[in-house]
Scaffold this motif. Sequence first.
Motif, short mmCIF file in Angstrom:
data_model
loop_
_atom_site.label_atom_id
_atom_site.label_comp_id
_atom_site.label_asym_id
_atom_site.label_seq_id
_atom_site.Cartn_x
_atom_site.Cartn_y
_atom_site.Cartn_z
N SER A 87 -1.78 -0.94 -5.14
CA SER A 87 -0.81 -0.50 -4.14
C SER A 87 -1.45 0.53 -3.22
CB SER A 87 0.39 0.14 -4.86
OG SER A 87 1.15 0.94 -3.98
N SER A 88 -0.99 0.56 -1.96
CA SER A 88 -1.53 1.55 -1.03
C SER A 88 -1.06 2.96 -1.38
CB SER A 88 -1.12 1.21 0.41
OG SER A 88 0.28 1.35 0.59
N SER A 89 -0.17 3.07 -2.35
CA SER A 89 0.26 4.39 -2.81
C SER A 89 -0.73 4.99 -3.80
CB SER A 89 1.65 4.32 -3.47
OG SER A 89 1.59 3.55 -4.66
N GLU A 118 3.15 -2.81 1.13
CA GLU A 118 2.57 -1.89 0.15
C GLU A 118 1.28 -2.45 -0.42
OE1 GLU A 118 3.64 -0.01 -4.26
OE2 GLU A 118 5.22 -0.98 -3.09
N TYR A 119 1.23 -3.77 -0.60
CA TYR A 119 0.05 -4.44 -1.15
C TYR A 119 -0.61 -5.30 -0.08
CZ TYR A 119 1.52 -3.17 -5.89
OH TYR A 119 1.87 -2.47 -7.02
N LEU A 181 2.58 9.18 2.87
CA LEU A 181 2.92 8.47 1.64
C LEU A 181 4.19 9.04 1.01
CD1 LEU A 181 2.23 6.50 -0.68
CD2 LEU A 181 0.68 8.25 -1.58
N ARG A 186 4.54 4.44 0.78
CA ARG A 186 3.29 3.70 0.93
C ARG A 186 2.57 4.23 2.16
NH1 ARG A 186 3.67 0.63 5.38
NH2 ARG A 186 5.65 -0.34 5.97
N ARG A 189 -0.46 1.31 8.12
CA ARG A 189 -1.47 0.25 8.14
C ARG A 189 -2.27 0.29 9.43
NH1 ARG A 189 2.95 -4.06 7.28
NH2 ARG A 189 3.94 -2.45 8.54
#
Length: 240
Positions: A87-89, A118-119, A181, A186, A189
């Motif tokens: 995940s981008s988190s 998020e992914y 975040l 998240r 982009r």
Amino acid sequence: MLVLCLLLIANANLWAEEGEKKNAPDSTSLTLEERWKETALERYQCLADTNLNFEAFELAYRGYTKLILSGELTKSKYLTVVDFSLSSSEKRMYVIDMEKDSIAYNTYCAHGRNSGGEYARKFSNTSGSHMSSLGFYLTSNTYSGKFDLALRLEGLERTNSKARSRGVVMHGAKYANANFLERHGRLGRSYGCPAIPTDMAEPVINTIKGGSCFFIYHPSNYYLSQSKILKDYSFLLNEG
């Protein structure tokens, strides 16, 4: 690092000889693979306090070793791995000090806006796709641009060969910061760039610039089936 690679080659030749003695043609390459993964696992375990996925590390380490043996790396001290299966988190960029077997930096990294929310789920090498591109890169020079300090990346595979013409670079971005975040759950982009927190951009870029190995990972069969760098283990026999 060069000594380690020479040892790997020497061991690989011994493994091949053992396989020939057993008169089992298929077992030679299998033994190479098994022994290589044992070596990779030992190196991985030396990193200790890390959540880095072993498969991501093993593939990155394999390509890194092959690029050293082929003379394509001018800076072998650092290996950077971006794990886009996460995940981008999560802090999914790892800059590994290969001389000390330690994580020099572990931070957030944004993916392309059309690769997913998020992914990251989709990837492309096409101009204007605004997607991330998988595979091995060579870090190049820096410049000052829209996002201040930025690092050019040279794609080494079919899946990322247009990185330079697409303007895919590493840079800092506010949408990759922890406060973004916290507000959104998240990261934001990019247009395909591996963007990192603004306060991490200068130290990370200055550490890895100038010819080091940079690998963007995802467990994508599409990528793995195309990667010539990861195609086989014959490089351990010094056959290419």
